[in-house]
Design a protein around this motif. Sequence first.
Motif, short mmCIF file in Angstrom:
data_model
loop_
_atom_site.label_atom_id
_atom_site.label_comp_id
_atom_site.label_asym_id
_atom_site.label_seq_id
_atom_site.Cartn_x
_atom_site.Cartn_y
_atom_site.Cartn_z
N ALA A 1 -6.67 3.47 6.25
CA ALA A 1 -6.07 2.22 5.79
C ALA A 1 -6.89 1.02 6.23
O ALA A 1 -7.05 0.05 5.47
CB ALA A 1 -4.64 2.12 6.34
N ALA A 2 -7.41 1.07 7.46
CA ALA A 2 -8.22 -0.05 7.93
C ALA A 2 -9.51 -0.19 7.13
O ALA A 2 -9.90 -1.30 6.74
CB ALA A 2 -8.53 0.14 9.42
N LEU A 3 -10.17 0.94 6.90
CA LEU A 3 -11.41 0.88 6.12
C LEU A 3 -11.15 0.45 4.67
O LEU A 3 -11.95 -0.30 4.09
CB LEU A 3 -12.09 2.25 6.15
N SER A 4 -10.04 0.93 4.11
CA SER A 4 -9.72 0.54 2.74
C SER A 4 -9.36 -0.94 2.65
O SER A 4 -9.73 -1.63 1.69
CB SER A 4 -8.55 1.38 2.21
N ASP A 5 -8.64 -1.43 3.67
CA ASP A 5 -8.28 -2.84 3.68
C ASP A 5 -9.51 -3.72 3.80
O ASP A 5 -9.57 -4.82 3.24
CB ASP A 5 -7.31 -3.10 4.83
N ALA A 6 -10.49 -3.26 4.55
CA ALA A 6 -11.72 -4.04 4.68
C ALA A 6 -12.48 -4.12 3.36
O ALA A 6 -13.10 -5.14 3.05
CB ALA A 6 -12.62 -3.42 5.76
N ALA A 7 -12.41 -3.05 2.57
CA ALA A 7 -13.11 -3.04 1.29
C ALA A 7 -12.31 -3.74 0.20
O ALA A 7 -12.87 -4.51 -0.60
CB ALA A 7 -13.41 -1.60 0.87
N ASP A 8 -10.99 -3.50 0.18
CA ASP A 8 -10.14 -4.08 -0.86
C ASP A 8 -8.75 -4.30 -0.28
O ASP A 8 -8.04 -3.31 0.00
CB ASP A 8 -10.07 -3.16 -2.08
N PRO A 9 -8.32 -5.52 -0.06
CA PRO A 9 -6.99 -5.76 0.54
C PRO A 9 -5.83 -5.19 -0.26
O PRO A 9 -4.76 -4.92 0.31
CB PRO A 9 -6.92 -7.30 0.61
N ASN A 10 -6.01 -4.98 -1.54
CA ASN A 10 -4.93 -4.45 -2.37
C ASN A 10 -4.63 -2.98 -2.07
O ASN A 10 -3.57 -2.47 -2.45
CB ASN A 10 -5.27 -4.61 -3.85
N LEU A 11 -5.54 -2.30 -1.42
CA LEU A 11 -5.33 -0.88 -1.12
C LEU A 11 -4.51 -0.65 0.14
O LEU A 11 -4.09 0.48 0.39
CB LEU A 11 -6.69 -0.17 -0.97
N PHE A 12 -4.28 -1.69 0.94
CA PHE A 12 -3.62 -1.49 2.23
C PHE A 12 -2.21 -0.95 2.07
O PHE A 12 -1.81 0.00 2.74
CB PHE A 12 -3.59 -2.82 3.01
N VAL A 13 -1.43 -1.54 1.19
CA VAL A 13 -0.03 -1.11 1.01
C VAL A 13 0.03 0.31 0.49
O VAL A 13 0.89 1.11 0.90
CB VAL A 13 0.71 -2.08 0.07
N LYS A 14 -0.87 0.68 -0.39
CA LYS A 14 -0.86 2.04 -0.95
C LYS A 14 -1.15 3.08 0.12
O LYS A 14 -0.49 4.11 0.20
CB LYS A 14 -1.87 2.13 -2.08
N ILE A 15 -2.14 2.80 0.96
CA ILE A 15 -2.45 3.74 2.05
C ILE A 15 -1.34 3.72 3.09
O ILE A 15 -1.05 4.75 3.72
CB ILE A 15 -3.80 3.39 2.68
#
Length: 210
Positions: A154-168
């Motif tokens: 989730a942290a790595l995904s949020d760093a790349a794209d903030p929209n992915l945080f909630v999904k992860i």
Amino acid sequence: MGYYSYGLPPFVVVVIALYILLTGSGEAFNVGRFLEESSPYAWAATGIGLCIGLSVLGAGWGIFITGSSILGGVRAPRISTKNLISIIFCEVVAIYGVIIGIVYSAKLGEFVPESHLYTRENYFTGFALFWGGLTVGACNLLCGVCVGITGSTAALSDAADPNLFVKILVVEVFGSILGLFGLITGLLMVSQASDFSAASSIASPLVSMT
């Protein structure tokens, strides 16, 4: 190296077993006698220790995995505060183990002398606390690793794209529920176990079971 890692221990066990068997000491491998002569208090205390210890190990492992991604794995300071929820999920795993450990410790009751300890009820309570604690600890250990890996993702995904945080984060929430399943299972395993109590009369465990 593989031979010494996997082949040597079984070879040593076989040699020892053959030695005991050929020298007429085969009864040394009497598992039933070991279970009968072991104190139910020892099984109960070991189960409580495994429950708390494995749960804390799982929480620490998960925090290590997640924290390394939040603090040092990426160069995006904005994700640090938002991803602290993953640390909280990992810490909850340890809290599950502590809660079950407190519930199990209440089953120990008052101290029972050894002469009145070995009864069917106390045997059942001791074994139930041991296997229940091992089950809860193992579930929380795997749950902590699961939440840690998911939180790191989730942290790595949020760093790349903030929209992915909630999904992860949804996946992480479902992963943390696995520890709750272990907690419920541990409670069910000891639901029929009574507190340790003294026997009404001093007798052999084998006599009382017949």
